[in-house]
Motif scaffolding. Structure first.
Motif, PDB file in Angstrom:
ATOM      1  N   TRP A 111       0.878  -1.175   0.000  1.00 56.78           N
ATOM      2  CA  TRP A 111       0.000   0.000   0.000  1.00 56.78           C
ATOM      3  C   TRP A 111       0.906   1.212   0.000  1.00 56.78           C
ATOM      4  O   TRP A 111       1.554   1.529   1.004  1.00 56.78           O
ATOM      5  CB  TRP A 111      -0.882  -0.010   1.232  1.00 56.78           C
ATOM      6  N   PRO A 112       0.988   1.951  -1.122  1.00 57.04           N
ATOM      7  CA  PRO A 112       1.938   3.071  -1.200  1.00 57.04           C
ATOM      8  C   PRO A 112       1.506   4.259  -0.355  1.00 57.04           C
ATOM      9  O   PRO A 112       0.314   4.504  -0.165  1.00 57.04           O
ATOM     10  CB  PRO A 112       1.924   3.443  -2.683  1.00 57.04           C
ATOM     11  N   LYS A 113       2.492   4.964   0.147  1.00 59.44           N
ATOM     12  CA  LYS A 113       2.219   6.209   0.868  1.00 59.44           C
ATOM     13  C   LYS A 113       1.824   7.257  -0.160  1.00 59.44           C
ATOM     14  O   LYS A 113       2.472   7.418  -1.192  1.00 59.44           O
ATOM     15  CB  LYS A 113       3.482   6.662   1.616  1.00 59.44           C
ATOM     16  N   TYR A 114       0.736   7.972   0.103  1.00 54.99           N
ATOM     17  CA  TYR A 114       0.271   8.986  -0.839  1.00 54.99           C
ATOM     18  C   TYR A 114       1.242  10.148  -0.840  1.00 54.99           C
ATOM     19  O   TYR A 114       1.666  10.614   0.209  1.00 54.99           O
ATOM     20  CB  TYR A 114      -1.125   9.483  -0.452  1.00 54.99           C
ATOM     21  N   GLY A 115       1.625  10.582  -2.020  1.00 54.37           N
ATOM     22  CA  GLY A 115       2.572  11.684  -2.118  1.00 54.37           C
ATOM     23  C   GLY A 115       2.513  12.332  -3.480  1.00 54.37           C
ATOM     24  O   GLY A 115       1.465  12.365  -4.128  1.00 54.37           O
TER      25      GLY A 115
END
Length: 76
Positions: free
Chosen positions: A26-30
């Motif tokens: 789950w990627p960190k939103y950026g």
């Protein structure tokens, strides 16, 4: 899907990160605007979820927003 979501939430509660063994990262939103799409059969990482709607909400507020804000606040 139930077990997948329980795993993500359990990992997040224990470690502060939803990621764990056997799960799609789950990627960190950026800046890349990555997000995880989850359905009953798959989990996939995509970019720019509803980007057209986000731009409207954050960069093009309604014309009368300022007028409404100003009319609610009057100085005594």
């Amino acid at each position: 899907m139930n077990k997948i979501m329980m795993s993500y939430w359990g990992n997040f509660a224990r470690t502060g990160s939803p990621n764990g063994q056997g799960l799609v990262h789950w990627p960190k939103y950026g800046e890349k605007e990555d997000y995880l799409a989850i359905d009953a059969n798959n989990q996939n990482v995509f970019q720019g979820l509803k980007k057209d709607k986000f731009v409207v909400l954050t960069q093009t507020p309604p014309e009368n927003f300022k007028e409404q804000k100003d009319s609610r606040h009057t100085e005594f």
